[in-house]
Design an enzyme around this catalytic site. Structure first.
Site, PDB file in Angstrom:
ATOM      1  N   CYS A   1      12.997  11.650   6.238  1.00 50.38           N
ATOM      2  CA  CYS A   1      13.787  11.824   7.111  1.00 50.38           C
ATOM      3  C   CYS A   1      14.491  11.965   7.934  1.00 50.38           C
ATOM      4  O   CYS A   1      15.178  12.225   8.967  1.00 50.38           O
ATOM      5  CB  CYS A   1      12.629   9.957   7.700  1.00 50.38           C
ATOM      6  SG  CYS A   1      14.076   8.721   6.513  1.00 50.38           S
TER       7      CYS A   1
ATOM      8  N   GLU B   1      10.671   2.241   9.890  1.00 48.97           N
ATOM      9  CA  GLU B   1      11.507   2.945   9.664  1.00 48.97           C
ATOM     10  C   GLU B   1       9.904   3.826   9.678  1.00 48.97           C
ATOM     11  O   GLU B   1       9.789   5.147   9.488  1.00 48.97           O
ATOM     12  CB  GLU B   1      11.490   2.623   8.840  1.00 48.97           C
ATOM     13  CG  GLU B   1      12.734   1.700   8.245  1.00 48.97           C
ATOM     14  CD  GLU B   1      13.815   1.539   8.596  1.00 48.97           C
ATOM     15  OE1 GLU B   1      14.125   2.974   8.850  1.00 48.97           O
ATOM     16  OE2 GLU B   1      14.180   0.656   8.642  1.00 48.97           O
TER      17      GLU B   1
ATOM     18  N   LYS C   1       0.298  -0.912  -0.254  1.00 50.96           N
ATOM     19  CA  LYS C   1      -0.111   0.103   0.842  1.00 50.96           C
ATOM     20  C   LYS C   1       0.767   1.475  -0.029  1.00 50.96           C
ATOM     21  O   LYS C   1       1.350   1.345   0.889  1.00 50.96           O
ATOM     22  CB  LYS C   1      -0.624   0.138   1.062  1.00 50.96           C
ATOM     23  CG  LYS C   1      -2.137   1.351   1.251  1.00 50.96           C
ATOM     24  CD  LYS C   1      -2.510   0.987   2.653  1.00 50.96           C
ATOM     25  CE  LYS C   1      -2.139   3.192   3.048  1.00 50.96           C
ATOM     26  NZ  LYS C   1      -1.941   4.310   2.847  1.00 50.96           N
TER      27      LYS C   1
ATOM     28  N   GLU D   1       9.226  16.519  14.909  1.00 53.96           N
ATOM     29  CA  GLU D   1       9.083  16.315  13.871  1.00 53.96           C
ATOM     30  C   GLU D   1       8.420  17.271  13.181  1.00 53.96           C
ATOM     31  O   GLU D   1       7.339  16.531  13.509  1.00 53.96           O
ATOM     32  CB  GLU D   1       9.022  15.031  13.548  1.00 53.96           C
ATOM     33  CG  GLU D   1       9.672  15.145  12.050  1.00 53.96           C
ATOM     34  CD  GLU D   1       9.657  13.912  11.551  1.00 53.96           C
ATOM     35  OE1 GLU D   1       8.401  12.811  11.287  1.00 53.96           O
ATOM     36  OE2 GLU D   1      10.076  12.954  10.880  1.00 53.96           O
TER      37      GLU D   1
END
Ligand code: NAD
Length: 485
Positions: A291, A257, A181, A389
């Site tokens: 990231c 991750e 997905k 973040e």
């Protein structure tokens, strides 16, 4: 296949859920739409994957045949590099030259893992148990490395081709069947890649592409009792939800991750002619939506002013624009939601009294562009700008006096994905590498990665490793066989 054909194909894919628009982030125009596949389609995809795993149509092939197919996939990705790059630019706003590089990285990922197909092995030992079990104590024992049957592969929008290849290449090399997905914002390139897999010879039913939202399609995959393993890339928040889903369903194995808030530490002996441009690139590239982007810079007090000025100058030089804008180095944020989120953090910082050295606003044009933003005067213990973040082109810069303070500031985060230090003191560089709590540490370099080296996060940046040998291990389980001699 043309871009137009892909835009039509996604529109025609069947589904029973909501209609989801796909937006070009550099113009805010809708380019196509698709229908969330719905829960029945997830059940059907998992059933197809399970049937293919049980029939061994892929895992049962000679390993060198699997390798040949993966190599063909790589060649076909190269042959289709232009359309993949075009879709990457259109759908994710990535500048064309960078999209070409990402596509090349994707094909190399398949070539690298093609090589691993023939190198999956275990260990064998003759063991003398010493007669403790009351039978003959001489045993022969060995391990079998076996693929998971059905794996769920879920990934974000920030690098659709890369994310697809980074998951599919090792999963296929290991022999897994999968349900895949992509992010709801960026499902286009996966259609081309799915077609490439079939053309290269991946048997039907082995890879099953589904489209939909995370809370519908994604959640249905992670909670499915027949999905034995989930490999997820995305936010820490959703990573946590996936752990809960596993605990509440079949305890499927998970690789995560997740997010980052990566520090960049510059000592006063560093080569600033290199450190400042590299840190700027490593912060603002892809509008900070990678990231491993550095989002917290720490400069030793003697060079602090010079670093702030240098990073701000570089930020001002970065030309923003969409794929059609010649010379654009930095594209837009992915969505209105992401734009609101990034501007929200900046506004919050302003009301907390931070200083915006440069940037701090959106570009005065259509598209989700935010000026590269440099922020100082931030409270590291209490500022959300420093702690959370943002996933946008925003960096905080703080001064430090000595090594201990630099390490304490850098490690003052719940994340631990990547870190960088700039210094010409060799001993200090390696000392710092040991002390920084991050899965990847760059010494006088930033944003480095390669398919041959493992990648994973410390702390709340992840569970497990992908890439390199560790990447194929992620998709294998170990059976230990004991034989009475
Ligand atoms: P996200 O977590 O919102 O979504 C990622 C994927 O998960 C999407 O496909 C989404 O549809 C799906 N998803 C959402 N909710 C789900 C649920 N409940 N169950 C199952 N799937 C669900 O992340 P995002 O905003 O798309 O991407 C940005 C995040 O990804 C950032 O936090 C970034 O740091 C992280 N990221 C990490 C890495 C890494 O390698 N560590 C790489 C790229 C991006």
């Amino acid at each position: 296949m043309s871009v137009q054909a892909v835009l039509e194909e996604i529109r025609e894919r069947p589904g029973t859920g909501e209609v989801i628009p796909i937006i070009d982030p550099s113009t805010e125009e809708q380019i196509t739409e698709f229908t969330d596949c719905g829960p029945e389609a997830i059940d059907a995809a998992v059933a197809r994957a399970k049937a293919s795993a049980e029939a061994g149509v892929w895992s049962g092939l000679p390993d060198y045949e699997r390798a040949k197919v993966l190599w063909r996939v790589a060649d076909l990705i190269d042959e289709n590099a232009n359309i993949l790059a075009e879709l990457e630019s259109l759908n994710a706003g990535i500048p064309p030259a960078q999209a070409q590089i990402i596509t090349k990285v994707g094909s190399e990922w398949f070539r690298y893992y093609a090589g691993w197909c023939t190198k999956i092995d275990g260990i064998a030992r003759d063991v003398n148990t010493g007669g403790l079990t009351g039978v003959d104590s001489h045993m022969h024992t060995y391990t079998l490395r076996e693929p998971y049957g059905v794996v769920g592969l879920i990934f974000p929008w920030n690098g659709p081709v890369f994310n697809f290849c980074a998951k599919l290449a090792p999963a296929l090399a290991a022999g897994c069947s999968s349900v895949v997905k992509p992010a709801e914002e960026t499902p286009l390139s996966a259609l081309v890649l799915d077609r490439i897999l079939a053309e290269a010879g991946v048997p039907e039913g082995v890879v099953n592409l589904v489209n939909g939202y995370g809370h519908t399609a994604g959640a249905a995959i992670t909670a499915h009792p027949d999905v034995e393993k989930v490999a997820f890339t995305g936010s820490t928040e959703v990573g946590r939800a996936i752990v809960h889903a596993s605990a509440d369903s079949n305890l499927n194995k998970i690789t995560l991750e997740l997010g980052g808030k990566s520090p960049v530490v510059m000592f006063d002996d560093a080569n600033l002619d290199l450190a400042i441009p590299m840190a700027s690139f490593g912060t603002f590239i892809h509008s900070g939506q990678a990231c491993v982007c550095g989002s917290r810079i720490f400069a030793q007090r003697g060079i602090y002013e010079q670093v702030v000025e240098g990073i701000a100058n570089m930020a001002n030089l970065m030309q923003l624009g969409g794929p059609q804008d010649e010379g654009a180095m930095v594209g837009p944020l992915i969505s209105q939601k992401q734009l609101n989120r990034v501007l929200g953090y900046i506004d919050q910082g302003k009301s907390d009294g931070v200083e915006i050295v440069t940037g701090g606003s959106r570009l005065d044009r259509k598209g989700y562009f935010v000026h590269p933003t440099v922020v100082t005067n931030v409270d590291p213990d209490n500022s959300r700008l420093f702690q959370e973040e943002i996933f946008g082109p925003v960096v905080t810069i703080l001064p430090f006096d000595d090594e201990d303070e630099a390490v304490a500031l850098a490690n003052n985060s719940t994340y631990g994905l990547a870190a960088t230090t700039w210094t010409n003191d060799l001993g200090r560089a390696h000392r710092i590498a040991k002390r920084l709590k991050a899965g990847t540490v760059g010494l006088n370099c930033q944003m480095q990665f390669d398919h041959s080296m493992p990648f994973g996060g410390y702390k709340q940046s992840g569970w497990g490793y992908e890439s390199g040998k560790a990447g194929i291990e992620t998709y294998l389980q170990t059976k230990i066989v004991w034989a009475q001699m």
